[in-house]
Scaffold this motif. Structure first.
Motif, PDB file in Angstrom:
ATOM      1  N   ILE A 310       0.820  -1.083  -0.042  1.00  0.00           N
ATOM      2  CA  ILE A 310       0.029   0.135  -0.067  1.00  0.00           C
ATOM      3  C   ILE A 310       0.785   1.295  -0.005  1.00  0.00           C
ATOM      4  N   MET A 311       0.188   2.386  -0.668  1.00  0.00           N
ATOM      5  CA  MET A 311       1.082   3.666  -0.705  1.00  0.00           C
ATOM      6  C   MET A 311      -0.109   4.585  -0.491  1.00  0.00           C
ATOM      7  N   ARG A 312       0.145   5.624   0.450  1.00  0.00           N
ATOM      8  CA  ARG A 312      -1.036   6.462   0.978  1.00  0.00           C
ATOM      9  C   ARG A 312      -0.136   7.865   1.161  1.00  0.00           C
ATOM     10  N   LEU A 313      -1.109   8.735   0.813  1.00  0.00           N
ATOM     11  CA  LEU A 313      -0.805  10.314   0.772  1.00  0.00           C
ATOM     12  C   LEU A 313      -1.575  10.855   1.755  1.00  0.00           C
ATOM     13  N   TYR A 314      -0.922  11.762   2.648  1.00  0.00           N
ATOM     14  CA  TYR A 314      -1.700  12.646   3.349  1.00  0.00           C
ATOM     15  C   TYR A 314      -1.489  13.846   2.998  1.00  0.00           C
ATOM     16  N   PRO A 315      -2.261  14.459   1.910  1.00  0.00           N
ATOM     17  CA  PRO A 315      -1.823  15.890   1.572  1.00  0.00           C
ATOM     18  C   PRO A 315      -2.126  16.778   2.670  1.00  0.00           C
ATOM     19  N   ASP A 316      -2.920  16.842   3.335  1.00  0.00           N
ATOM     20  CA  ASP A 316      -3.058  17.762   4.555  1.00  0.00           C
ATOM     21  C   ASP A 316      -2.113  17.823   5.732  1.00  0.00           C
ATOM     22  N   GLN A 317      -1.345  16.919   5.838  1.00  0.00           N
ATOM     23  CA  GLN A 317      -0.524  16.728   6.803  1.00  0.00           C
ATOM     24  C   GLN A 317       1.044  16.536   6.123  1.00  0.00           C
ATOM     25  N   GLY A 318       1.002  16.537   4.712  1.00  0.00           N
ATOM     26  CA  GLY A 318       2.334  16.642   4.174  1.00  0.00           C
ATOM     27  C   GLY A 318       3.060  15.337   4.329  1.00  0.00           C
ATOM     28  N   LEU A 319       2.280  14.459   4.385  1.00  0.00           N
ATOM     29  CA  LEU A 319       3.112  13.070   4.829  1.00  0.00           C
ATOM     30  C   LEU A 319       2.719  11.841   3.716  1.00  0.00           C
ATOM     31  N   GLY A 320       3.480  10.992   3.503  1.00  0.00           N
ATOM     32  CA  GLY A 320       3.383   9.706   2.459  1.00  0.00           C
ATOM     33  C   GLY A 320       3.970   8.795   3.136  1.00  0.00           C
ATOM     34  N   ILE A 321       3.151   7.468   3.289  1.00  0.00           N
ATOM     35  CA  ILE A 321       3.488   6.208   3.675  1.00  0.00           C
ATOM     36  C   ILE A 321       3.407   5.171   2.560  1.00  0.00           C
ATOM     37  N   ALA A 322       4.470   4.352   2.739  1.00  0.00           N
ATOM     38  CA  ALA A 322       4.342   3.057   1.788  1.00  0.00           C
ATOM     39  C   ALA A 322       4.934   1.835   2.428  1.00  0.00           C
ATOM     40  N   VAL A 323       4.236   0.709   2.205  1.00  0.00           N
ATOM     41  CA  VAL A 323       4.412  -0.545   2.939  1.00  0.00           C
ATOM     42  C   VAL A 323       4.414  -1.456   1.932  1.00  0.00           C
ATOM     43  N   MET A 324       5.513  -2.297   1.860  1.00  0.00           N
ATOM     44  CA  MET A 324       5.622  -3.704   0.809  1.00  0.00           C
ATOM     45  C   MET A 324       5.967  -4.729   1.571  1.00  0.00           C
ATOM     46  N   THR A 325       5.289  -5.851   1.345  1.00  0.00           N
ATOM     47  CA  THR A 325       5.415  -6.985   1.884  1.00  0.00           C
ATOM     48  C   THR A 325       5.277  -8.341   1.051  1.00  0.00           C
ATOM     49  N   ASN A 326       5.964  -9.366   1.449  1.00  0.00           N
ATOM     50  CA  ASN A 326       5.795 -10.499   0.880  1.00  0.00           C
ATOM     51  C   ASN A 326       4.894 -11.512   1.147  1.00  0.00           C
ATOM     52  N   SER A 327       3.561 -10.934   1.373  1.00  0.00           N
ATOM     53  CA  SER A 327       2.430 -11.614   2.125  1.00  0.00           C
ATOM     54  C   SER A 327       1.207 -11.524   0.856  1.00  0.00           C
ATOM     55  N   THR A 328       0.793 -12.690   0.651  1.00  0.00           N
ATOM     56  CA  THR A 328      -0.431 -12.527  -0.468  1.00  0.00           C
ATOM     57  C   THR A 328      -1.647 -12.053   0.191  1.00  0.00           C
ATOM     58  N   THR A 329      -1.518 -11.958   1.599  1.00  0.00           N
ATOM     59  CA  THR A 329      -3.147 -11.585   2.365  1.00  0.00           C
ATOM     60  C   THR A 329      -2.933 -10.217   2.915  1.00  0.00           C
ATOM     61  N   THR A 330      -4.209  -9.644   2.798  1.00  0.00           N
ATOM     62  CA  THR A 330      -4.167  -8.169   3.597  1.00  0.00           C
ATOM     63  C   THR A 330      -3.700  -8.356   4.932  1.00  0.00           C
ATOM     64  N   TYR A 331      -3.642  -7.073   5.725  1.00  0.00           N
ATOM     65  CA  TYR A 331      -3.489  -7.055   7.122  1.00  0.00           C
ATOM     66  C   TYR A 331      -3.979  -5.769   7.493  1.00  0.00           C
ATOM     67  N   ASP A 332      -4.164  -5.668   8.958  1.00  0.00           N
ATOM     68  CA  ASP A 332      -4.597  -4.520   9.350  1.00  0.00           C
ATOM     69  C   ASP A 332      -3.377  -3.442   9.790  1.00  0.00           C
ATOM     70  N   PHE A 333      -3.236  -2.714   8.650  1.00  0.00           N
ATOM     71  CA  PHE A 333      -2.322  -1.545   8.500  1.00  0.00           C
ATOM     72  C   PHE A 333      -2.848  -0.337   9.494  1.00  0.00           C
ATOM     73  N   GLU A 334      -4.085  -0.026   9.462  1.00  0.00           N
ATOM     74  CA  GLU A 334      -4.316   1.440   9.983  1.00  0.00           C
ATOM     75  C   GLU A 334      -3.927   1.579  11.366  1.00  0.00           C
ATOM     76  N   PRO A 335      -3.694   0.626  12.163  1.00  0.00           N
ATOM     77  CA  PRO A 335      -3.249   1.424  13.622  1.00  0.00           C
ATOM     78  C   PRO A 335      -1.795   1.652  13.431  1.00  0.00           C
ATOM     79  N   LEU A 336      -0.905   1.104  12.571  1.00  0.00           N
ATOM     80  CA  LEU A 336       0.336   1.358  12.285  1.00  0.00           C
ATOM     81  C   LEU A 336       0.279   2.727  11.756  1.00  0.00           C
ATOM     82  N   PHE A 337      -0.484   3.143  10.495  1.00  0.00           N
ATOM     83  CA  PHE A 337      -0.717   4.312  10.080  1.00  0.00           C
ATOM     84  C   PHE A 337      -1.054   5.444  11.029  1.00  0.00           C
ATOM     85  N   ALA A 338      -1.867   5.238  11.687  1.00  0.00           N
ATOM     86  CA  ALA A 338      -2.138   6.287  12.947  1.00  0.00           C
ATOM     87  C   ALA A 338      -1.112   6.500  13.471  1.00  0.00           C
ATOM     88  N   LEU A 339      -0.375   5.646  14.074  1.00  0.00           N
ATOM     89  CA  LEU A 339       0.823   5.884  14.969  1.00  0.00           C
ATOM     90  C   LEU A 339       1.813   6.666  14.026  1.00  0.00           C
TER      91      LEU A 339
END
Length: 346
Positions: A310-339
């Motif tokens: 996933i790559m996500r852009l937060y224009p109002d905060q001026g931040l961008g986050i990208a996470v890349m994994t070698n997992s086929t299934t999704t995962y709960d990344f929202e708590p990490l992104f909130a942190l």
């Protein structure tokens, strides 16, 4: 997050418009060798490639070589729909062309094989019953076919292979030197993994093209290096640091480190999420899952056999986050992104 999601290896970057704020790797890129995941580990981008393709399309629009609201068939004749309403370039970008989304499970080939011709794949898909499932211009419905078609439009307009044009128009100017359409010799790469019981191996080997399924490591079936058949919709291979540079390009309103790739007006226009749909609401390239949560962001996922990014852009905060994994299934990344978005990066 990795423990709960059963993720073997993960690379992460956090950026603002000026610099990389954090880059790190966690876990294992290859279970057979124990090689760690690092910020320079190459992953298959899968559909995160689409936003790079969309950016390249917009450079052609800015150059006056492509009209957003022209029918795609004006540039590639076999994209002509059987009905009167013709999908436009803009509708391909925003997933509002009305096309179906067949499961692209076998749209890959081993890294050592020649790829099939994208035109042949696209003609075959468009000839299927119900390929044109909906009226163009209505509700957004995510589909890989639109970006397969955009790759052909880019080639017709630029006179170059789509891989060459994306390299020339986006990757090179953005300084994304670790990302392209092939694995690079000597560059560490993550092995993709499917977590499934050993009893599922025969089925997985039948579902995947010959030569893709590899060896098992405990609960994971490893995949041998492979490429996506359609580079414009999912073919990039590269590291999370370059994903961060791409996010910086869009945080910088079309420029990164003094190199302008898009005008600020065009970069802003791509962020406008104005086409509601399922499972995403769409803009030009970027999308967002419908949410009632606070904050405004735009994002793109890249998921397929062996990898989930996933790559996500937060224009109002001026931040961008990208996470890349070698997992086929999704995962709960929202708590990490909130942190990460509430951390102090000064």
């Amino acid at each position: 997050m990795m423990a709960t999601g059963r993720i073997p290896g993960l690379s992460l970057v956090v950026v603002d418009a000026q610099r990389s704020l954090y880059a790190g790797g966690f876990g294992t890129a290859d279970l057979s060798t124990g090689a760690p995941a690092t910020p320079s580990t190459a992953f298959l981008w899968f559909s995160m490639s689409k936003i790079v393709t969309a950016t390249a399309v917009m450079t052609l629009v800015e150059d006056g070589r492509l009209e957003l609201d022209a029918p795609a068939a004006d540039y590639v004749d076999y994209l002509r729909a059987p009905a009167a309403a013709q999908p436009t370039v803009r509708q391909l970008l925003t997933h509002t062309a009305g096309w179906s989304n067949p499961l692209p499970l076998r749209w890959v080939h081993p890294a050592g094989q020649e790829p099939p011709a994208v035109e042949d794949l696209l003609r075959s898909v468009l000839s299927r019953p119900r390929a044109y499932r909906h009226t163009p211009g209505r509700k957004a419905r995510y589909t890989n076919i639109g970006y397969l078609a955009l790759g052909q439009v880019i080639e017709a307009v630029s006179g170059m292979p789509v891989t060459t044009y994306l390299q020339h128009a986006v990757l090179d100017p953005a300084g994304m030197t670790g990302t392209g359409f092939t694995y690079r010799p000597g560059v560490p790469a993550a092995t993709g993994y499917v977590r499934a019981s050993r009893a599922a191996d025969p089925l997985l080997r039948r579902l995947l093209p010959p030569g893709v399924a590899g060896t098992r490591h405990g609960a994971y079936l490893g995949l041998r290096p492979f490429y996506v058949d359609g580079p414009a919709y999912g073919g990039l291979v590269g590291d999370v640091v370059d994903a961060g540079r791409f996010l910086r390009l869009h945080l910088g309103d079309g420029q990164v480190e003094g190199r302008r790739i898009l005008s600020a007006e065009t970069a802003w226009s791509m962020r406008v999420i104005e086409h509601p749909g399922k499972p995403f609401d769409h803009g030009i390239g970027w999308f967002r899952r419908p949410t009632k949560g606070a904050g405004q962001w735009i994002e793109h996922f890249g998921a397929g056999a062996g990898f989930w990014n996933i790559m996500r852009l937060y224009p109002d905060q001026g931040l961008g986050i990208a996470v890349m994994t070698n997992s086929t299934t999704t995962y709960d990344f929202e708590p990490l992104f909130a942190l990460l978005t509430t951390a102090s990066w000064s």
